[in-house]
Design a protein around this motif. Sequence first.
Motif, PDB file in Angstrom:
ATOM      1  N   LEU A  54      40.043  38.746  44.837  1.00 22.37           N
ATOM      2  CA  LEU A  54      40.319  37.453  43.721  1.00 22.37           C
ATOM      3  C   LEU A  54      39.672  38.118  41.940  1.00 22.37           C
ATOM      4  N   GLY A  55      38.735  38.685  42.113  1.00 21.52           N
ATOM      5  CA  GLY A  55      38.007  39.281  40.742  1.00 21.52           C
ATOM      6  C   GLY A  55      38.824  40.364  40.453  1.00 21.52           C
ATOM      7  N   LEU A  56      38.793  40.948  41.331  1.00 25.57           N
ATOM      8  CA  LEU A  56      39.967  42.834  41.108  1.00 25.57           C
ATOM      9  C   LEU A  56      41.021  42.098  40.744  1.00 25.57           C
ATOM     10  N   LEU A  57      41.697  41.240  41.544  1.00 24.51           N
ATOM     11  CA  LEU A  57      42.951  40.832  40.999  1.00 24.51           C
ATOM     12  C   LEU A  57      43.535  40.375  39.495  1.00 24.51           C
ATOM     13  N   GLY A  58      42.255  39.341  39.223  1.00 26.87           N
ATOM     14  CA  GLY A  58      42.221  38.640  38.296  1.00 26.87           C
ATOM     15  C   GLY A  58      42.159  39.589  37.190  1.00 26.87           C
ATOM     16  N   SER A  59      40.886  40.813  37.749  1.00 31.94           N
ATOM     17  CA  SER A  59      40.594  42.118  35.797  1.00 31.94           C
ATOM     18  C   SER A  59      41.937  42.052  35.659  1.00 31.94           C
ATOM     19  N   ALA A  60      43.034  42.797  36.797  1.00 32.57           N
ATOM     20  CA  ALA A  60      44.190  43.238  36.320  1.00 32.57           C
ATOM     21  C   ALA A  60      44.408  42.525  35.296  1.00 32.57           C
ATOM     22  N   TYR A  61      45.121  41.247  35.274  1.00 35.41           N
ATOM     23  CA  TYR A  61      45.888  40.199  35.302  1.00 35.41           C
ATOM     24  C   TYR A  61      45.047  40.217  33.739  1.00 35.41           C
ATOM     25  N   ILE A  62      44.294  39.608  33.699  1.00 35.97           N
ATOM     26  CA  ILE A  62      43.500  40.273  32.739  1.00 35.97           C
ATOM     27  C   ILE A  62      43.464  41.278  31.346  1.00 35.97           C
ATOM     28  N   HIS A  63      43.688  42.034  32.051  1.00 30.93           N
ATOM     29  CA  HIS A  63      43.894  43.620  31.109  1.00 30.93           C
ATOM     30  C   HIS A  63      44.771  43.510  30.924  1.00 30.93           C
ATOM     31  N   LEU A  64      45.754  43.577  31.571  1.00 28.32           N
ATOM     32  CA  LEU A  64      47.811  43.206  30.946  1.00 28.32           C
ATOM     33  C   LEU A  64      47.875  42.370  29.834  1.00 28.32           C
ATOM     34  N   ALA A  65      47.053  41.377  29.935  1.00 26.03           N
ATOM     35  CA  ALA A  65      47.395  40.344  29.558  1.00 26.03           C
ATOM     36  C   ALA A  65      47.069  39.788  27.690  1.00 26.03           C
ATOM     37  N   TRP A  66      46.065  41.056  27.732  1.00 26.13           N
ATOM     38  CA  TRP A  66      45.112  41.884  26.654  1.00 26.13           C
ATOM     39  C   TRP A  66      46.029  42.609  25.784  1.00 26.13           C
ATOM     40  N   ALA A  77      38.575  43.141  26.528  1.00 24.74           N
ATOM     41  CA  ALA A  77      39.181  42.883  28.044  1.00 24.74           C
ATOM     42  C   ALA A  77      38.090  42.917  29.299  1.00 24.74           C
ATOM     43  N   LEU A  78      37.702  44.398  29.300  1.00 27.01           N
ATOM     44  CA  LEU A  78      36.847  45.060  30.266  1.00 27.01           C
ATOM     45  C   LEU A  78      35.296  43.775  30.507  1.00 27.01           C
ATOM     46  N   VAL A  79      35.121  43.695  29.394  1.00 25.41           N
ATOM     47  CA  VAL A  79      33.363  42.717  29.343  1.00 25.41           C
ATOM     48  C   VAL A  79      34.314  41.382  29.688  1.00 25.41           C
ATOM     49  N   TYR A  84      33.921  37.495  34.599  1.00 27.99           N
ATOM     50  CA  TYR A  84      34.870  36.840  34.887  1.00 27.99           C
ATOM     51  C   TYR A  84      33.918  36.693  36.657  1.00 27.99           C
ATOM     52  N   MET A  85      34.629  38.494  37.036  1.00 31.13           N
ATOM     53  CA  MET A  85      33.982  38.703  38.122  1.00 31.13           C
ATOM     54  C   MET A  85      32.594  38.587  38.351  1.00 31.13           C
ATOM     55  N   ILE A  86      31.256  38.491  37.777  1.00 31.74           N
ATOM     56  CA  ILE A  86      30.121  37.700  37.989  1.00 31.74           C
ATOM     57  C   ILE A  86      30.059  36.772  38.669  1.00 31.74           C
ATOM     58  N   ALA A  87      30.819  35.162  37.351  1.00 29.24           N
ATOM     59  CA  ALA A  87      30.833  34.297  37.367  1.00 29.24           C
ATOM     60  C   ALA A  87      31.885  33.885  39.037  1.00 29.24           C
ATOM     61  N   LEU A  88      32.556  34.803  39.195  1.00 27.38           N
ATOM     62  CA  LEU A  88      33.353  33.903  40.767  1.00 27.38           C
ATOM     63  C   LEU A  88      32.848  34.905  41.555  1.00 27.38           C
TER      64      LEU A  88
END
Lengths: 92, 289
Positions: A54-66, A77-79, A84-88
């Motif tokens: 979920l962290g990796l998938l969400g990160s991909a969407y965060i980057h796309l949205a950015w 976006a990476l930060v 997000y990843m650490i919190a998750l």
Amino acid sequence: MSLEWMAWTLPTAIFFATIAALLIAMTVWQASAPSIERRGLLPIATTPGDRLFLGLLGSAYIHLAWIGLFDLSLWWALVISAVYMIALMRWG
Amino acid sequence: MGKWEDNKAWFLVLPVFVLVAISAIIPLMTVVNYSVQDIFGPGERYFVGIEWFEEMLANKRLHDALWRQFLFSGLVLLIEIPLGVLIALAMPKRGWGVSVSLVLLALPLLIPWNVIGTIWIIFTRPDIGLLGVAINGLGVEFDHTAAPLDAWITVMLMEVWHWTPLVALLAYAGLRAIPEAYFQAARIDGASPWAVFRYIQLPKMRGVLTIAVLLRFMDSFLIYAEPFVLTGGGPGNSTTFLSIYLVKLSTAMDVGPAAAFSIIYFLIILLFSWLFYQALQNVGTGDRQ
């Protein structure tokens, strides 16, 4: 065997090396200290592997949205993704 | 710890892992590599960073194709699921009619997908096709090669004809699995046919219907062969769905933008697969609550 057809670049190599390292680290972690499913902030019970996915998938969407919404550096976006990843992983 | 290391099953998984690595992971890595470069030929490539992603995310034709795709998949579910359930309810429960209707339903599922496109091209042609001539004979002008609405209607008809049987077969299997005692109890209570459907049949079909929704959504979201053969994405771009647009891009040798597009497409599919997987996991547990 030539790998020219795969058209490697340094950034993509770092990207995949990081993902591979994450997977190996998670596997070793699971083997040394087996985890169980638990309920966190997410509405479903998850294992650390589920949360990594979920962290990796969400990160991909965060980057796309950015890329789609802002004209700022992608490092932000990476930060956000890292936070997000650490919190998750911790509370998800 | 020791048990995990000794487990020889890991070696049995190895061939599958190697196969998946060659057929899926390595090509996917290559697509990611392509998506950040401008490639002119072997050895002639330049790093462009996120340029293709910016271009694709701002691409109006991709937005249009995406909305078209969601509309198509939404319509597919809205039509095929209720229709499939209705057919399953109307099917005979015993006797020779069962085999006949099962064979009839299975027929469209057995035809190769590109052949289905060809069948419908001929079937709906306004000059020689049975349906095309019949509709035009009624005074309604119908030509799927010229009018976008006609093209949509034809693609939807083809899709519904092709895949509703799958939903019907699944729903029928779900209905047949309901113990007779439920219906006897309903008869004693004097339940109406609607009440029997609403409170016995529908809840008992929940599992198979979830699978039907999942399969039909994913398949229709990835649809390529049938509309490509039937309309080629036209007239104009009116039936250009995501995969058709993707192939148009990559055959135009725009491998960079096509790769960026593939990754966005892949992420959408991945998200929906995960959501449906979660829904499926909860199918059994939901009943008990």
